[in-house]
Design a protein around this motif. Sequence first.
Motif, PDB file in Angstrom:
ATOM      1  N   HIS A 484      59.566  98.934 -43.115  1.00 31.00           N
ATOM      2  CA  HIS A 484      60.850  99.571 -44.132  1.00 31.00           C
ATOM      3  C   HIS A 484      59.533  99.939 -44.678  1.00 31.00           C
ATOM      4  CE1 HIS A 484      62.993 100.250 -47.501  1.00 31.00           C
ATOM      5  NE2 HIS A 484      64.155  99.823 -47.050  1.00 31.00           N
ATOM      6  N   PRO A 512      55.567 102.952 -41.215  1.00 34.93           N
ATOM      7  CA  PRO A 512      57.078 103.471 -41.603  1.00 34.93           C
ATOM      8  C   PRO A 512      57.590 103.557 -40.337  1.00 34.93           C
ATOM      9  CG  PRO A 512      55.434 104.496 -43.077  1.00 34.93           C
ATOM     10  CD  PRO A 512      54.374 104.005 -42.326  1.00 34.93           C
ATOM     11  N   THR A 514      60.479 105.345 -38.293  1.00 29.43           N
ATOM     12  CA  THR A 514      60.916 106.697 -38.526  1.00 29.43           C
ATOM     13  C   THR A 514      61.012 107.121 -36.818  1.00 29.43           C
ATOM     14  OG1 THR A 514      58.779 107.687 -38.681  1.00 29.43           O
ATOM     15  CG2 THR A 514      59.709 107.250 -40.911  1.00 29.43           C
ATOM     16  N   GLY A 534      66.062  94.782 -39.651  1.00 29.76           N
ATOM     17  CA  GLY A 534      65.805  95.362 -40.578  1.00 29.76           C
ATOM     18  C   GLY A 534      65.855  94.209 -42.096  1.00 29.76           C
ATOM     19  N   VAL A 535      65.487  94.910 -43.354  1.00 23.60           N
ATOM     20  CA  VAL A 535      65.614  93.923 -44.391  1.00 23.60           C
ATOM     21  C   VAL A 535      66.570  93.088 -44.347  1.00 23.60           C
ATOM     22  CG1 VAL A 535      66.042  94.239 -46.914  1.00 23.60           C
ATOM     23  CG2 VAL A 535      64.484  95.628 -45.463  1.00 23.60           C
ATOM     24  N   ASN A 602      65.512  98.568 -56.378  1.00 20.01           N
ATOM     25  CA  ASN A 602      66.134  99.133 -55.311  1.00 20.01           C
ATOM     26  C   ASN A 602      67.312 100.687 -55.485  1.00 20.01           C
ATOM     27  OD1 ASN A 602      66.997  97.086 -52.924  1.00 20.01           O
ATOM     28  ND2 ASN A 602      67.533  96.110 -54.769  1.00 20.01           N
ATOM     29  N   GLU A 606      62.724 103.965 -51.559  1.00 21.46           N
ATOM     30  CA  GLU A 606      63.427 104.601 -50.235  1.00 21.46           C
ATOM     31  C   GLU A 606      64.337 104.289 -49.940  1.00 21.46           C
ATOM     32  OE1 GLU A 606      62.141 107.058 -46.413  1.00 21.46           O
ATOM     33  OE2 GLU A 606      60.065 106.593 -48.187  1.00 21.46           O
ATOM     34  N   ARG A 607      65.692 104.545 -49.339  1.00 25.88           N
ATOM     35  CA  ARG A 607      66.686 103.995 -48.680  1.00 25.88           C
ATOM     36  C   ARG A 607      66.518 104.687 -47.846  1.00 25.88           C
ATOM     37  NH1 ARG A 607      68.744 100.890 -51.178  1.00 25.88           N
ATOM     38  NH2 ARG A 607      70.863 100.924 -50.230  1.00 25.88           N
ATOM     39  N   VAL A 608      66.848 103.347 -46.251  1.00 30.97           N
ATOM     40  CA  VAL A 608      67.107 103.493 -45.325  1.00 30.97           C
ATOM     41  C   VAL A 608      68.949 103.289 -45.235  1.00 30.97           C
ATOM     42  CG1 VAL A 608      66.130 102.233 -42.833  1.00 30.97           C
ATOM     43  CG2 VAL A 608      64.452 102.815 -44.788  1.00 30.97           C
ATOM     44  N   ARG A 609      68.811 103.149 -43.667  1.00 29.20           N
ATOM     45  CA  ARG A 609      70.732 103.663 -43.085  1.00 29.20           C
ATOM     46  C   ARG A 609      71.716 103.421 -44.277  1.00 29.20           C
ATOM     47  NH1 ARG A 609      69.304  97.956 -39.874  1.00 29.20           N
ATOM     48  NH2 ARG A 609      68.444  98.701 -38.705  1.00 29.20           N
ATOM     49  N   GLN A 619      70.476  97.667 -47.155  1.00 28.26           N
ATOM     50  CA  GLN A 619      69.225  96.859 -47.246  1.00 28.26           C
ATOM     51  C   GLN A 619      68.742  96.339 -48.353  1.00 28.26           C
ATOM     52  OE1 GLN A 619      66.867  97.343 -44.166  1.00 28.26           O
ATOM     53  NE2 GLN A 619      68.983  97.143 -43.235  1.00 28.26           N
ATOM     54  N   MET A 621      66.299  95.094 -51.170  1.00 32.64           N
ATOM     55  CA  MET A 621      65.579  94.604 -51.206  1.00 32.64           C
ATOM     56  C   MET A 621      65.914  93.294 -52.861  1.00 32.64           C
ATOM     57  SD  MET A 621      63.061  96.235 -49.434  1.00 32.64           S
ATOM     58  CE  MET A 621      62.870  97.385 -49.068  1.00 32.64           C
TER      59      MET A 621
END
Length: 708
Positions: A484, A512, A514, A534-535, A602, A606-609, A619, A621
């Motif tokens: 992440h 990271p 990507t 992932g997280v 959060n 950076e936001r993922v998914r 995701q 944290m």
Amino acid sequence: MPVAALRPPPVAVGAGRRSARLQARFALRASSLEASAAVTVTVNGSAEAAVERKEKVQEDKDNEGLPVKEEQERGLEVLYDDGFGSVTVKDYFAAAKVLCRDDGGPPRWFSPVECGHPAVDQAPLLLFLPGMDGVGTGLILHHKSLGKVFEVRCLHIPVNDRTPFEGLVQIVENLIKHEHDLSPDRPIYLVGDSFGGSLALAVAARNPQIDLVLILVNPGSYIICKDSIAASIASTGISAKRVSCYSAVSSQFCHGRYVSTGDPLKMAAVSIENNLSPPETLQKLSDSLTSMLPLLSELSDIIPRDTLLWKLKLLKAGAAYANSRLHAVQAEVLLLASGKDNLLPSGEEADRLFKALKNCRVRYFKDNGHTLLLEDGVNLLTVIKGANMYRRGRQRDSVTDYLPPTLSEFRQTFDVDHRLFHLALSPVMMSTLKDGKIVRGLAGVPDKGPVLFVGYHALMGIELSPLYEEFLREKRTVVRGMAHPFLFGKKFESSRQETSRFDTVSMYGGLPVTPINMYRLFQRNQFVLLYPGGVREALHRKGEEYKLFWPDQPEFVRMAARFGVTIIPFGCVGEDDVLELVLDYNDQKNIPGLREWIQSINKEAERVRDSVKGEDGNQDMYLPALLPKVPGRFYYLFGQPIEMKGMGNLVRDRKSANEVYLRIKSQVEEIMSYLKRKREEDPYRSLPQRALYQATWGASAQVPTFEP
């Protein structure tokens, strides 16, 4: 007429045998660069006339005509010997004694011969700006390791030189401008030690258009009390004709009492092996300390009293000059601060500069003294790598700028830092051969990439360290873990940020997650580690051990098919035998204070998914509250390789790609079910049985496990 700043320093004076030996041992390579532009250099308090000279730049043609494949394979090998630890503080004292024999010349640059030629292409330039001693050998413990990946030059300021601070700034400025004109896309690193930190800040403030990276080591930019120090020394009438710069300043700080600016024990511990028994370590430390102490008194006779007073004036002028221009510093800054600095309040200065500079990161060494670069346990290259601040272009490239771990880093991490943790876990690594047979070790894993490992992410990523170690020991291979972006960010660092597990992740291949990073790693035949969960998987809730949170996104399968990657599903179990989750995400959301903290981190992370719905896309944290258990054991199993070569149709056939994706997910679940069942048959699953076995057969003996 040569530019004064680029003249070589004297190496030895006299024709005696000792001088000859020292000259050979501490040979210096003078810079052969000649500037073309008119340059005005201020030396010894006066400005020399501008001198027109021709520029002579020799192009390095060694790489011309090489095939692309061969060029890509050049560079550093995994676990290469960086030479760190082969030089001791005694070598610094010996070199300083030689170089302090003044020849009446001005400041000049030199390149230590032991740095050699960089082993990487387009290596950045690193300029070392010395502290109050001015010798320029303060990096001597790091010359070999830095020389592998940097072009290293050091500034030498002769003991009787009286160049004012602005003149020193101009000397450094002339060189960086010339180098920038030659290679405008290559960054220039300025390593400023103590007084050199003020010099680096001043140069950066005056040249915001040049791509500079500052490494400030206990910088002398702290201006408070400088007037009282100088006045106190001038009024006390020190009887000794020659005194050490460091000891004089320290004695004034302590109102007449001598305090070492560095940690003598850490300085003496340099080059002592980590695998010695306590009695052997104590004996070697005692011998090293005994032999080093006389050198301290010898060095105190090198710098005359009037030079000391001049250095203190420089320190004051440099601090005032740099502090008045901090707002103009645009460069990246990595500040290394010591917690036991007896010369300067480096911790407070780290707090101040962290707020004042636009792009400043800190690494805090709470147990070290002022002479950080001469003390045990501090590898400058390792710190730079851990902070992700090594680059060869204008922007850091996580793929091509990555430097593999060195042998000394591997030993420090796994033979010292993580040794007890790994002994407690006693991890069992198993792999599956092509015929389906399960064997202990990594024989079932291909020796060459590209390879993609896809598996379950244990709580807090506790499984990563043993996995990295085993691949490095058995395969001498770095597994590039896709992680992440939060792990590589700067937003949540503090002014007392110590080296952490995040630094270790970066050092051992983390980058990271990507699509472009994965694409480029496959393109270079790398070993890649991917956790689709992932997280959400690594920070799971109570009762969710070994549950997969994989989104319906088979893109990595399609990319693997394009490059003919070998996919290896894997699983690991054991977290429930090591840790107990006390407060999870759901618990902490209901606790005032913690709830707001989770929301704030959060919001900024950076936001993922974001496009994935449901729990698979959650995701968020948080920091789980954990309690350790009496350790059980960790078990890893790498499944049967899935060859994607010849399956290029999956790139466009999303349905078939999804079938392969579900097959991989199913295999990971089957692997974990198998391991949970088989660990019940392991007679050495509990710590007492393993401890008894190792007490009988030795701590390094491999503890048996169940039969696959």
